[in-house]
Scaffold this motif. Structure first.
Motif, PDB file in Angstrom:
ATOM      1  N   PHE A  88       0.850  -1.184   0.000  1.00 48.21           N
ATOM      2  CA  PHE A  88       0.000   0.000   0.000  1.00 48.21           C
ATOM      3  C   PHE A  88       0.888   1.238   0.000  1.00 48.21           C
ATOM      4  N   ASN A  89       0.620   2.137  -0.919  1.00 46.80           N
ATOM      5  CA  ASN A  89       1.418   3.350  -1.053  1.00 46.80           C
ATOM      6  C   ASN A  89       0.629   4.562  -0.584  1.00 46.80           C
ATOM      7  N   GLU A  90       1.282   5.376   0.232  1.00 47.09           N
ATOM      8  CA  GLU A  90       0.706   6.658   0.624  1.00 47.09           C
ATOM      9  C   GLU A  90       1.373   7.750  -0.204  1.00 47.09           C
ATOM     10  N   THR A  91       0.573   8.562  -0.863  1.00 45.11           N
ATOM     11  CA  THR A  91       1.110   9.615  -1.731  1.00 45.11           C
ATOM     12  C   THR A  91       0.526  10.969  -1.327  1.00 45.11           C
ATOM     13  N   VAL A 137       6.832  12.454  -2.864  1.00 46.68           N
ATOM     14  CA  VAL A 137       7.224  11.476  -1.855  1.00 46.68           C
ATOM     15  C   VAL A 137       6.213  10.342  -1.840  1.00 46.68           C
ATOM     16  N   GLN A 138       6.708   9.122  -1.811  1.00 46.79           N
ATOM     17  CA  GLN A 138       5.815   7.969  -1.704  1.00 46.79           C
ATOM     18  C   GLN A 138       6.296   7.075  -0.571  1.00 46.79           C
ATOM     19  N   VAL A 139       5.402   6.790   0.368  1.00 46.01           N
ATOM     20  CA  VAL A 139       5.711   5.906   1.483  1.00 46.01           C
ATOM     21  C   VAL A 139       4.986   4.590   1.251  1.00 46.01           C
ATOM     22  N   SER A 140       5.728   3.491   1.266  1.00 43.78           N
ATOM     23  CA  SER A 140       5.150   2.178   0.968  1.00 43.78           C
ATOM     24  C   SER A 140       5.140   1.293   2.206  1.00 43.78           C
ATOM     25  N   PHE A 157       7.253  20.377   7.888  1.00 41.79           N
ATOM     26  CA  PHE A 157       8.335  20.302   6.905  1.00 41.79           C
ATOM     27  C   PHE A 157       7.773  20.079   5.504  1.00 41.79           C
ATOM     28  N   LEU A 158       6.643  19.381   5.423  1.00 41.43           N
ATOM     29  CA  LEU A 158       6.020  19.081   4.135  1.00 41.43           C
ATOM     30  C   LEU A 158       4.679  19.782   3.943  1.00 41.43           C
TER      31      LEU A 158
END
Length: 290
Positions: free
Chosen positions: A7-10, A15-18, A196-197
């Motif tokens: 599952f990817n968080e975008t 930035v992509q967190v998997s 930061f983001l």
């Protein structure tokens, strides 16, 4: 062992967190959002709404302790608490640890989130729905704040990010209604992202707080799930002294509360308002824009 599903968080562009998935435990497209719960070898159970991570069983205690205990202990005499959002009920569980809180109202727009959380997150919300001090209201938080005649010492907005159904919970209209339903000297705490983001989110919220409340600020917590460094929790009150309580006073109140924590301490509470310069700059920019 992972079944190969990821599952990817975008949430953040570029930035992509998997997260690897051992097992999908629950999945549903509700009236308001896409919901999936799955297990991960590092974070345990992970809840995602519309592809954005909401809570994990491994680190939920940090977010929930800091959102609840900081405003309640800072206030010192909170008897009535309102949570807007917070469908996993982990925040409610922490609030109810305060025996001094006589009533807790939770307003959640999506009952299916509460229903599945009662089943799948019982390790951190067991007993909440049966607690006689707890009242669940299934309603849009904006509408509730605009129409209720009830008053609250502490209001905690445990919302999704300012997209989709959660966007109205970052509006000036909503904050004005929260100000109306707070008791004199009450405090509002909000989820304000990772500066930061998501710097603009913090600046805008502080700007809106500053137009309404005497004191507009933020405090921080380090939550591994929320990628990008410190997470900010927005703070607004007409009592300018609440966020400046001495650690000795906080220690006395926490000791009287009589429960254990895993992240929160009175020293951490006091220190959480000491902001890194780049976050302080964002807060000051918001105040200057008001």
């Amino acid at each position: 062992m992972s079944n190969g599903l990821v599952f990817n968080e975008t949430l953040h562009p570029g930035v992509q967190v998997s997260y690897t998935c051992d097992e999908i435990l629950y999945q549903e497209k509700t009236e308001h959002q896409d919901l999936v719960l799955f297990s991960n070898p590092v974070f345990g159970k992970i809840l995602m709404l519309d592809g954005v991570t909401q809570v994990t069983t491994r680190d939920e205690f940090i977010y929930h302790e800091m959102m609840s205990h900081v405003p309640i202990i800072a206030h010192g005499a909170a008897k009535s608490v309102l949570i807007v959002g917070g469908g996993d009920c982990g925040l409610a569980e922490e609030v109810l640890k305060h025996a001094s809180v006589e009533s807790l109202v939770q307003v959640e727009i999506d009952k299916s989130v509460v229903d599945f959380s009662e089943e799948h997150f019982a390790d951190f919300n067991k007993g909440v729905l049966e607690n006689p001090r707890f009242e669940l209201v299934i309603e849009d938080g904006l509408k509730f704040a605009a129409e209720t005649d009830r008053r609250f010492d502490v209001v905690i907005v445990d919302s999704t990010d300012p997209h989709g159904p959660g966007a109205v919970l970052f509006s000036e209209e909503f904050y004005r209604d929260i100000h109306r339903i707070l008791t004199p000297g009450g405090v509002l705490v909000t989820q304000n992202g990772v500066p930061f983001l998501q710097r603009d989110e913090l600046v805008t919220s502080v700007e809106r707080f500053s137009r309404i409340f005497s004191d507009a600020a933020a405090y921080i917590a380090a939550i591994p799930t929320y990628f990008g460094g410190h997470m900010t929790l927005g703070w607004a009150s007409d009592n300018v002294d609440l966020r400046k309580q001495a650690a000795s006073i906080l220690e006395e109140r926490f000791k009287a509360a009589g429960f254990d924590t895993r992240y929160y301490t009175p020293d951490v509470h006091a220190a959480s308002f000491a902001l890194p310069k780049f976050i302080l700059d964002a807060v000051e920019e918001g105040r200057a824009k008001a």
